[in-house]
Design an enzyme around this catalytic site. Structure first.
Site, mmCIF file in Angstrom:
data_model
loop_
_atom_site.group_PDB
_atom_site.id
_atom_site.type_symbol
_atom_site.label_atom_id
_atom_site.label_comp_id
_atom_site.label_asym_id
_atom_site.label_seq_id
_atom_site.Cartn_x
_atom_site.Cartn_y
_atom_site.Cartn_z
ATOM 1 N N ASN A 13 0.834 -1.231 -0.400
ATOM 2 C CA ASN A 13 -0.055 -0.101 0.004
ATOM 3 C C ASN A 13 0.896 0.759 -0.115
ATOM 4 O O ASN A 13 1.086 1.819 1.013
ATOM 5 C CB ASN A 13 -0.884 -0.223 1.148
ATOM 6 N N TRP A 14 0.855 1.622 -1.192
ATOM 7 C CA TRP A 14 1.979 3.412 -1.208
ATOM 8 C C TRP A 14 1.321 3.966 -0.618
ATOM 9 O O TRP A 14 1.914 4.999 -0.458
ATOM 10 C CB TRP A 14 1.468 3.678 -2.445
ATOM 11 N N LYS A 15 0.114 4.169 -0.371
ATOM 12 C CA LYS A 15 -0.474 5.121 0.181
ATOM 13 C C LYS A 15 0.013 6.685 -1.286
ATOM 14 O O LYS A 15 -0.297 6.727 -2.078
ATOM 15 C CB LYS A 15 0.194 5.753 1.693
ATOM 16 N N HIS A 99 -9.745 1.117 4.903
ATOM 17 C CA HIS A 99 -8.552 1.239 5.625
ATOM 18 C C HIS A 99 -8.363 2.603 6.949
ATOM 19 O O HIS A 99 -9.653 3.387 6.445
ATOM 20 C CB HIS A 99 -7.236 2.303 4.873
ATOM 21 N N GLU A 101 -6.855 5.125 7.637
ATOM 22 C CA GLU A 101 -6.261 6.312 7.719
ATOM 23 C C GLU A 101 -8.094 6.929 6.902
ATOM 24 O O GLU A 101 -8.087 8.107 6.921
ATOM 25 C CB GLU A 101 -5.253 6.454 6.685
ATOM 26 N N GLU A 171 -5.343 -5.118 10.222
ATOM 27 C CA GLU A 171 -4.168 -4.306 10.690
ATOM 28 C C GLU A 171 -4.729 -3.222 11.797
ATOM 29 O O GLU A 171 -5.576 -2.588 12.203
ATOM 30 C CB GLU A 171 -4.559 -2.588 9.712
ATOM 31 N N GLY A 177 2.468 2.233 11.425
ATOM 32 C CA GLY A 177 3.337 3.319 10.670
ATOM 33 C C GLY A 177 3.723 4.039 11.648
ATOM 34 O O GLY A 177 4.702 4.632 12.275
ATOM 35 N N SER A 217 2.870 -2.311 9.947
ATOM 36 C CA SER A 217 4.695 -2.461 10.331
ATOM 37 C C SER A 217 5.310 -3.819 10.054
ATOM 38 O O SER A 217 6.487 -4.489 10.862
ATOM 39 C CB SER A 217 4.889 -1.805 11.998
ATOM 40 N N GLY A 238 2.736 -0.955 4.146
ATOM 41 C CA GLY A 238 3.120 0.357 4.124
ATOM 42 C C GLY A 238 4.390 0.536 4.082
ATOM 43 O O GLY A 238 5.163 0.282 2.505
ATOM 44 N N GLY A 239 5.285 1.040 4.766
ATOM 45 C CA GLY A 239 6.709 1.574 4.710
ATOM 46 C C GLY A 239 7.041 0.876 4.050
ATOM 47 O O GLY A 239 8.317 1.475 3.085
HETATM 48 P P1 13P Z 1 2.680 0.378 7.654
HETATM 49 O O1 13P Z 1 3.433 -0.835 7.107
HETATM 50 O O2 13P Z 1 3.786 1.417 7.001
HETATM 51 O O3 13P Z 1 3.004 0.045 8.580
HETATM 52 O O4 13P Z 1 2.034 0.165 6.690
HETATM 53 C C1 13P Z 1 0.524 -0.526 7.001
HETATM 54 C C2 13P Z 1 -0.875 0.046 6.435
HETATM 55 O O5 13P Z 1 -1.311 0.637 6.855
HETATM 56 C C3 13P Z 1 -0.885 -1.191 4.311
HETATM 57 O O6 13P Z 1 -2.379 -0.916 5.466
#
Ligand code: 13P
Length: 256
Positions: A13-15, A99, A101, A171, A177, A217, A238-239
Site C-alpha cells: 500500500n503505497w499510500k 483503511h 486512515e 490492521e 506506521g 509495520s 505500507g512503509g
Molecule cells: P505500515 O506498514 O507503514 O505500518 O502501514 C501498514 C498499512 O497501513 C498498510 O495498509
C-alpha cells in the site's frame, strides 16, 4: 499461511508516495522477483494517478495493480471520486477498502465500507477489506468483538459465489506506521477469529479459501514469523513496500 487451501498475497500500500516515474522504475526492478514468486500473488496498491503507468509497467508480469479507495456508485455527481468501473477499465484488479486512515480522515464507516465492497465485486474487482482495533479498544479487551463486527458488516450482502474474491486485512491501528508490530500470536488470534466469522457466514469450505492478511509495520525482520501463523495468509505493507529491496525480502519470506 496454508498454501493448500488459499493464496498467499503480498500487497504493498503505497499510500500517497511515489510519482509515476518512481512507480515505473519500482515495478521494472521488481519484475524478476515477481516472476519467481509462484508461491504468492504480488499486488501493488498505488495512488490513483499512477495507475496507468503502473498497469503498463506490470503488463505481462505476475504483479497485479490495486487502488487504495473507490466510490460505491458506478457514476454520478460525486466530485473528486473514482468509481469501481473506472478502476476496472484502467486495468486495476484489487482495491483497498476501509483503511483505518480513511476511516479516521474521510468519515468511512462500516456501512460505507460495505457499500464499497458490494460495488467492487459488482465491477469485477477484488476488495481488500481493512479491519482493526485502536489501542484503547485493545486495552479494553474488545479487539475481537470490534473486528468481528467490522467483518460481519463489511460482508453484508456478499454472496457465496463472491466471497472467494474477497481478501480481509487485519490492521491494528496502533501498529500502522508506528514501528510497533502485533506479535505473531496477536495477529494469529485475530486472523483466526476473522476466519471464524467467514465460516459462520459462508461455511467451512469457503472460509478456508479466503486469504486473510496482516498489516502494521510488517518488515523484513518480522514477516516470516507473522506469515508462519496458520491464518495469516500474507501482508498489507505500507512503509516497507516503498523500497524494492525490503518488499522483495517480504515476498521471499512468504516462501519459507
Ligand atoms: P505500515 O506498514 O507503514 O505500518 O502501514 C501498514 C498499512 O497501513 C498498510 O495498509
Amino acid at each position: 499461511m496454508n498454501l493448500k487451501y488459499r493464496k498467499t498475497i503480498i500487497a504493498g500500500n503505497w499510500k500517497m508516495h511515489l510519482n509515476a516515474d518512481e512507480a515505473k522504475k519500482f515495478i521494472l526492478r521488481l519484475k524478476p522477483k515477481a516472476v519467481q514468486a509462484r508461491w504468492c500473488d504480488v499486488v501493488l496498491c498505488v495512488p490513483f494517478l499512477q495507475i496507468p503507468a503502473a498497469v503498463k509497467a506490470a503488463k505481462g508480469t505476475r504483479i497485479a495493480i490495486g487502488a487504495q479507495n473507490c466510490h460505491y456508485e458506478p457514476k454520478g455527481a460525486y466530485t473528486g471520486e473514482i468509481s469501481c468501473e473506472m478502476l476496472a477499465e484502467a486495468g486495476v484488479k484489487y482495491v483497498i477498502i476501509g483503511h483505518s486512515e480513511r476511516r479516521r480522515d474521510n468519515n468511512e464507516t462500516d456501512t460505507t465500507v460495505n457499500k464499497k465492497v458490494l460495488a467492487a465485486l459488482q465491477a469485477g474487482l477484488k476488495p481488500i477489506i481493512c479491519v482493526g482495533e485502536s489501542l484503547e479498544m485493545r486495552d479494553n479487551d474488545v479487539t475481537l468483538d470490534v473486528v468481528r463486527m467490522q467483518v460481519k458488516t463489511a460482508l453484508r450482502g456478499v454472496m457465496h459465489d463472491q466471497i472467494r474474491r474477497v481478501t480481509i486485512a487485519y490492521e491494528p491501528i496502533w501498529a500502522i506506521g508506528t514501528g510497533y508490530t502485533a506479535t505473531a500470536e496477536q495477529a494469529g488470534e485475530v486472523c483466526e477469529a476473522i476466519r471464524e466469522v467467514v465460516r459462520q457466514l459462508y461455511g467451512a469450505r469457503l472460509a478456508r479459501a479466503v486469504s486473510i492478511l496482516y498489516g502494521g509495520s510488517m518488515n523484513t525482520a518480522n514477516a516470516a514469523e507473522l506469515l508462519a501463523q496458520p491464518d495469516v495468509d500474507g501482508g498489507l505493507i505500507g512503509g516497507a513496500s516503498l523500497k524494492t529491496e525490503s518488499f522483495e525480502d517480504i515476498i521471499e519470506a512468504a516462501n519459507q
